[in-house]
Design an enzyme around this catalytic site. Structure first.
Site, mmCIF file in Angstrom:
data_model
loop_
_atom_site.group_PDB
_atom_site.id
_atom_site.type_symbol
_atom_site.label_atom_id
_atom_site.label_comp_id
_atom_site.label_asym_id
_atom_site.label_seq_id
_atom_site.Cartn_x
_atom_site.Cartn_y
_atom_site.Cartn_z
ATOM 1 N N LYS A 53 0.879 -1.071 -0.027
ATOM 2 C CA LYS A 53 0.036 0.184 0.152
ATOM 3 C C LYS A 53 1.121 1.055 0.015
ATOM 4 O O LYS A 53 0.592 1.997 -0.709
ATOM 5 C CB LYS A 53 -1.109 -0.168 1.240
ATOM 6 C CG LYS A 53 -2.144 -1.055 1.254
ATOM 7 C CD LYS A 53 -2.772 -1.337 2.458
ATOM 8 C CE LYS A 53 -3.844 -2.617 2.082
ATOM 9 N NZ LYS A 53 -4.827 -2.802 3.232
ATOM 10 N N GLN A 97 -5.366 -2.509 9.062
ATOM 11 C CA GLN A 97 -4.933 -3.741 8.391
ATOM 12 C C GLN A 97 -5.707 -5.164 9.002
ATOM 13 O O GLN A 97 -5.573 -5.155 10.261
ATOM 14 C CB GLN A 97 -3.597 -3.987 8.321
ATOM 15 C CG GLN A 97 -3.170 -5.263 7.246
ATOM 16 C CD GLN A 97 -3.654 -5.092 5.724
ATOM 17 O OE1 GLN A 97 -3.651 -3.793 5.335
ATOM 18 N NE2 GLN A 97 -3.892 -6.230 5.256
ATOM 19 N N ASP A 120 -10.867 2.559 3.725
ATOM 20 C CA ASP A 120 -11.453 0.985 3.377
ATOM 21 C C ASP A 120 -12.999 0.920 3.266
ATOM 22 O O ASP A 120 -13.503 0.136 2.676
ATOM 23 C CB ASP A 120 -11.170 0.156 4.432
ATOM 24 C CG ASP A 120 -9.699 -0.662 4.002
ATOM 25 O OD1 ASP A 120 -9.495 -0.810 2.999
ATOM 26 O OD2 ASP A 120 -9.265 -1.370 5.082
#
Ligand SMILES: Nc1nc2c(c(=O)[nH]1)N[C@@H](CN(C=O)c1ccc(C(=O)N[C@@H](CCC(=O)O)C(=O)O)cc1)CN2
Length: 293
Positions: A53, A97, A120
């Site tokens: 990322k 994460q 997200d």
């Protein structure tokens, strides 16, 4: 006949080129988007995803902020890291994460993310907006893997309108949310959500124009069940040792032999994964654009 390939690497590369232009336009206004990541623990897969990322961010001109905590971090340590990311003006969007270490209440942590910085699209406020906005433009972050799957199909010129999509898997990041995107009027698909407890999975898959395998069960979508000409999307990422090389390899939810029956298939690796990464960048840039208007 062999299925045509839904090439996620190529589609993601095109999205990244588009994002570079948008990041440059933000820079002209003095805005630098910044992605934060919170990684708890030492899981090698998660470390690899987070490193990827940050590499992607560097490629398109997004700055990076990292919060890394040990696997035995307390809930208070994790909440303190969330608060730092919520308060840091250089962090315009961030992710936690997943999976978090066993024993950590994932939903409690996700709810503490500032919804305006939820890169997200997994905060309940943003998922709730998907429930409410059937017919309107959605001006909040979308869950990255579902958005990536739809982008991968549509960028290859395949329309989802009127199609029967069978989703296999009920997880947070894909199964539970993708139906909300697919059934919006702008996409107009019809969705059946199945899972490992579904009776007659075969019967459902036999009727599907599009199958999305996201159960994390290797080969759960069997080649002999697939309708000729259908679209197969493989989200599953299980690992197995390749008997020929002795090395670890990705094993998906879709039986590779299904490529002989389907019309289109996403490779795995090289399909959904790169699109998930591209749509994370899209969320970060879109959020920075909204906040700079
Ligand atoms: N907070 C989140 N956690 C997790 C997500 C997520 O979207 N948000 N998804 C997965 C992991 N993930 C990103 O975090 C991810 C998984 C896979 C890939 C990818 O590009 N995979 C490659 C293959 C890699 C390999 O060989 O192992 C591919 O498909 O080509 C990107 C991101 C769970 N956690």
């Amino acid at each position: 006949m062999t299925a045509q390939i839904l090439d996620g690497k190529a589609a993601a590369a095109a999205i990244k080129e588009e994002l570079k232009t948008r990041v440059a336009a933000l820079a002209d206004k003095g805005v630098v988007p910044g992605l934060g990541t919170l990684l708890v623990g030492e899981d090698p897969g998660s470390q690899w995803y987070v490193a990827g990322k940050h590499r992607d961010c560097a490629e398109v001109g997004i700055s990076s902020i990292r919060e890394d905590l040990p696997g035995d971090a307390s809930e208070a340590d994790i909440i303190a890291a969330i608060e730092r990311l919520n308060d840091n003006p250089e962090c315009t969007g961030y992710i936690v994460q997943l999976p978090l270490p066993k024993g950590v209440d994932t939903n409690k942590i996700l709810e503490l993310i500032d919804p305006a910085k939820d890169a997200d699209g997994l905060h309940p406020t943003n998922l709730g907006r998907l429930v409410l906005r059937v017919n309107e433009e959605i001006d909040s972050p979308l869950p990255c893997t579902p958005a990536g799957i739809i982008g991968l199909i549509e960028r290859n010129g395949v329309s989802l309108a009127g199609k029967h999509v069978v989703v296999v898997g009920r997880g947070t990041t894909v199964g539970r949310s993708i139906g909300l995107l697919l059934t919006r009027r702008a996409v107009n698909a019809t969705v059946t959500l199945t899972h490992t407890g579904t009776v007659d999975l075969e019967g459902h898959i036999r009727q599907a124009d599009v199958v999305i395998g996201a159960a994390g069960v290797p080969g759960i979508v069997k080649a002999e069940w697939v309708k000729p000409g259908s679209v197969l999307i493989d989200v599953g990422v299980s690992r197995a040792t390749d008997p020929e090389t002795g090395k670890s390899k990705v094993v998906g939810d879709v039986d590779p032999a299904a490529a002989e029956v389907a019309g289109w298939i996403s490779p795995n690796p090289g399909g959904v994964g790169p699109m998930t990464r591209a749509f994370l960048l899209e969320n970060v840039v879109a959020t920075a654009e909204r906040n700079s208007r």
